[in-house]
Design a protein around this motif. Structure first.
Motif, PDB file in Angstrom:
ATOM      1  N   LEU A 207      48.505 -26.657  68.918  1.00  0.00           N
ATOM      2  CA  LEU A 207      49.916 -27.013  68.979  1.00  0.00           C
ATOM      3  C   LEU A 207      50.845 -25.888  68.547  1.00  0.00           C
ATOM      4  O   LEU A 207      50.658 -25.266  67.522  1.00  0.00           O
ATOM      5  CB  LEU A 207      50.154 -28.218  68.084  1.00  0.00           C
ATOM      6  CG  LEU A 207      51.582 -28.710  68.024  1.00  0.00           C
ATOM      7  CD1 LEU A 207      51.977 -29.276  69.364  1.00  0.00           C
ATOM      8  CD2 LEU A 207      51.716 -29.754  66.957  1.00  0.00           C
ATOM      9  N   THR A 208      51.817 -25.631  69.358  1.00  0.00           N
ATOM     10  CA  THR A 208      52.988 -24.889  68.922  1.00  0.00           C
ATOM     11  C   THR A 208      54.114 -25.888  68.994  1.00  0.00           C
ATOM     12  O   THR A 208      54.584 -26.201  70.071  1.00  0.00           O
ATOM     13  CB  THR A 208      53.309 -23.725  69.866  1.00  0.00           C
ATOM     14  OG1 THR A 208      52.172 -22.885  69.916  1.00  0.00           O
ATOM     15  CG2 THR A 208      54.486 -22.931  69.351  1.00  0.00           C
TER      16      THR A 208
ATOM     17  N   GLN B  88      49.768 -32.897  75.517  1.00  0.00           N
ATOM     18  CA  GLN B  88      50.095 -31.686  74.784  1.00  0.00           C
ATOM     19  C   GLN B  88      49.762 -30.445  75.607  1.00  0.00           C
ATOM     20  O   GLN B  88      49.487 -29.386  75.082  1.00  0.00           O
ATOM     21  CB  GLN B  88      49.367 -31.632  73.438  1.00  0.00           C
ATOM     22  CG  GLN B  88      50.071 -32.425  72.352  1.00  0.00           C
ATOM     23  CD  GLN B  88      49.892 -33.911  72.552  1.00  0.00           C
ATOM     24  OE1 GLN B  88      48.793 -34.364  72.797  1.00  0.00           O
ATOM     25  NE2 GLN B  88      50.955 -34.660  72.422  1.00  0.00           N
ATOM     26  N   LEU B  89      49.732 -30.603  76.929  1.00  0.00           N
ATOM     27  CA  LEU B  89      49.467 -29.432  77.770  1.00  0.00           C
ATOM     28  C   LEU B  89      50.616 -28.436  77.693  1.00  0.00           C
ATOM     29  O   LEU B  89      50.463 -27.264  77.958  1.00  0.00           O
ATOM     30  CB  LEU B  89      49.254 -29.846  79.223  1.00  0.00           C
ATOM     31  CG  LEU B  89      47.945 -30.566  79.530  1.00  0.00           C
ATOM     32  CD1 LEU B  89      47.866 -30.929  80.991  1.00  0.00           C
ATOM     33  CD2 LEU B  89      46.753 -29.715  79.144  1.00  0.00           C
ATOM     34  N   LEU B  90      51.785 -28.968  77.353  1.00  0.00           N
ATOM     35  CA  LEU B  90      52.944 -28.106  77.222  1.00  0.00           C
ATOM     36  C   LEU B  90      52.947 -27.376  75.896  1.00  0.00           C
ATOM     37  O   LEU B  90      53.429 -26.275  75.776  1.00  0.00           O
ATOM     38  CB  LEU B  90      54.205 -28.980  77.276  1.00  0.00           C
ATOM     39  CG  LEU B  90      55.067 -28.920  78.507  1.00  0.00           C
ATOM     40  CD1 LEU B  90      55.978 -30.109  78.542  1.00  0.00           C
ATOM     41  CD2 LEU B  90      55.869 -27.656  78.512  1.00  0.00           C
ATOM     42  N   ASN B  91      52.420 -28.031  74.891  1.00  0.00           N
ATOM     43  CA  ASN B  91      52.465 -27.453  73.563  1.00  0.00           C
ATOM     44  C   ASN B  91      51.498 -26.298  73.403  1.00  0.00           C
ATOM     45  O   ASN B  91      50.451 -26.266  74.026  1.00  0.00           O
ATOM     46  CB  ASN B  91      52.136 -28.535  72.534  1.00  0.00           C
ATOM     47  CG  ASN B  91      53.371 -29.256  72.090  1.00  0.00           C
ATOM     48  OD1 ASN B  91      54.407 -28.648  71.946  1.00  0.00           O
ATOM     49  ND2 ASN B  91      53.256 -30.541  71.882  1.00  0.00           N
ATOM     50  N   GLY B  92      51.831 -25.404  72.529  1.00  0.00           N
ATOM     51  CA  GLY B  92      50.875 -24.364  72.167  1.00  0.00           C
ATOM     52  C   GLY B  92      50.987 -23.090  72.968  1.00  0.00           C
ATOM     53  O   GLY B  92      50.017 -22.371  73.113  1.00  0.00           O
TER      54      GLY B  92
END
Lengths: 364, 55
Positions: free
Chosen positions: B33-34, B43-47
């Motif tokens: 995670l970012t 959470q494919l967008l996160n990080g």
């Protein structure tokens, strides 16, 4: 040939890509990183016939190593308190030896660790991008109050502020959450000199952008997606997270493509996610690159993007192949198929809780 | 919040709406995670950005 992914198997990009490659008959193994556990152990033997073992996997000529998201090295927690600091440094140094050693082997790294470590630095990115002919906004990185105030005194210029890293603050015992975001700032809004020294920051000319571009670089292949949201927010990510953004494939202007490929050549990066802002005149402004940036979310926003299949084609391409990735992408199943399996619990869930989050702070 | 004792980025941070807070729950502890934005799905967008010695 096998693909060795340096990431936990349940990493949100590793899991679907491993699944897709295996469905197509490719061999994929994961190594989450160096740790004291059996699966985290590694050995590097140099006796003339050098061998490198990661967990139970040997690194062999012709392998592809995707340094996706390895975990921070984990020493044995039972080590004496007096030795913890030493053990931790030893683990870290050994991990670095492994990561850099890849580059001496007849394997293909995505990306080379040395290139990745340099290109994670935003200052290096911006300077190199400019040297490669890409348009970049005027940028100041500083914790010097006088320099900051001088930057804000530019004529007729709007300025944004952002951090080097993202962060979240959560109020203790409450649900209230604040997230770092790029924000516009005027000279009148600048805080006291002392506050400007609390943390360095990035101050940047505000790009008068009409929309954003997320570009995915895979070797010599470039895919650009226009990200548009009705609110025209300074930072598209929040709206994207809530599904309010569209991702439309757009042609990359030839001069931008040339600049990006030169950037890739000079930096040594063969894979990454790049952000651009496009102004009313159609000029593309380079904002940043994340060499292991996320890209599968584009498949969720635009099912025709098929970046999962393209990435599988990229990492399995025969050496020296100049074929477009589209020529082999049909060999692999789509993210949508994976998501169906995930929904029906036919594949393992992704992203289990792990170590403490370095990006989260509690506040009163 | 006292603007004289917090970093500039905290002052420019965006307070999440109730809907967004709801979406972000459970996301903080994910490995890659970012948390600069929120992704209700996988959470494919996160990080986008990794941190530390390894990533």
């Amino acid at each position: 040939m096998k693909l060795i992914v340096l990431a936990p198997e349940d990493d949100n990009h590793t899991a679907p890509i491993k699944w897709a490659l295996e469905k197509a008959g490719q061999k994929v193994v994961c190594w989450a990183g160096l740790s004291w556990t059996d699966e985290g152990q590694s050995s590097l033997l140099m006796d003339g016939d050098d061998t490198l073992i990661l967990g139970g996997h040997s690194v062999d000529p012709g392998d592809v190593i995707w340094i996706r998201r390895p975990e921070v090295p984990v020493p044995n927690p039972k080590v004496s308190e007096s030795d913890k600091k030493f053990a931790s440094l030893e683990y870290r140094c050994f991990y670095h030896s492994i990561a850099y050693f890849f580059e001496t082997l007849p394997v293909w790294c995505i990306n080379n660790y040395s290139a990745a470590r340099v290109m994670i630095q935003k200052a290096v990115q911006i300077r190199l991008a400019r040297q490669c002919g890409l348009k970049t906004p005027a940028t100041l990185m500083s914790n010097n109050p006088a320099a900051v105030r001088k930057f804000f005194s530019r004529d007729n210029a709007r300025t944004i502020c952002k951090g080097f890293t993202p962060h979240v603050w959560q109020k203790e015992g409450k649900m209230s959450v604040a997230i770092t975001e790029t924000f516009e700032l005027t000279s009148d809004q600048l805080p006291s000199d002392e506050v400007l020294t609390y943390a360095p920051a990035i101050y940047q000319e505000r790009v008068p952008k009409e929309y954003d571009i997320r570009m995915v670089l895979m070797g010599n292949h470039i895919y650009s997606y226009a990200l548009k949201n009705k609110k025209q927010a300074l930072d598209w990510r929040q709206d994207a997270g809530l599904g309010h953004v569209t991702a439309e494939l757009v042609p990359t202007p030839p001069d931008v493509e040339k600049g990006v490929l030169e950037f890739a050549r000079r930096s040594g990066v063969c894979f990454g996610s790049l952000d651009f802002g496009v102004d009313a005149q159609g000029t593309w402004w380079f904002l940043e690159i994340n060499e292991e940036g996320q890209f599968l979310w584009i498949d969720q926003f635009n099912r025709e993007a098929r970046l999962l299949e393209k990435f599988c084609a990229f990492v399995t391409a025969p050496q020296g192949s100049n074929l477009p990735l589209e020529a082999r992408q049909d060999l692999f199943p789509s993210l949508q198929e994976y998501e169906e399996l995930l929904k029906n619990e036919q594949v393992a869930p992704i992203g289990r809780p792990r170590q403490e989050d370095p990006f989260l702070s509690m506040e009163a | 919040m006292d603007p004289n004792n917090r970093v500039l980025s905290r002052m420019g941070a965006r307070e999440l709406t109730e809907q967004e807070v709801d979406a972000v729950q459970g996301a903080f502890v994910r490995h890659t995670l970012t948390p600069c934005f929120i992704d209700k799905k996988q959470q494919l967008l996160n990080g986008d950005q990794s941190i530390g010695e390894c990533g």
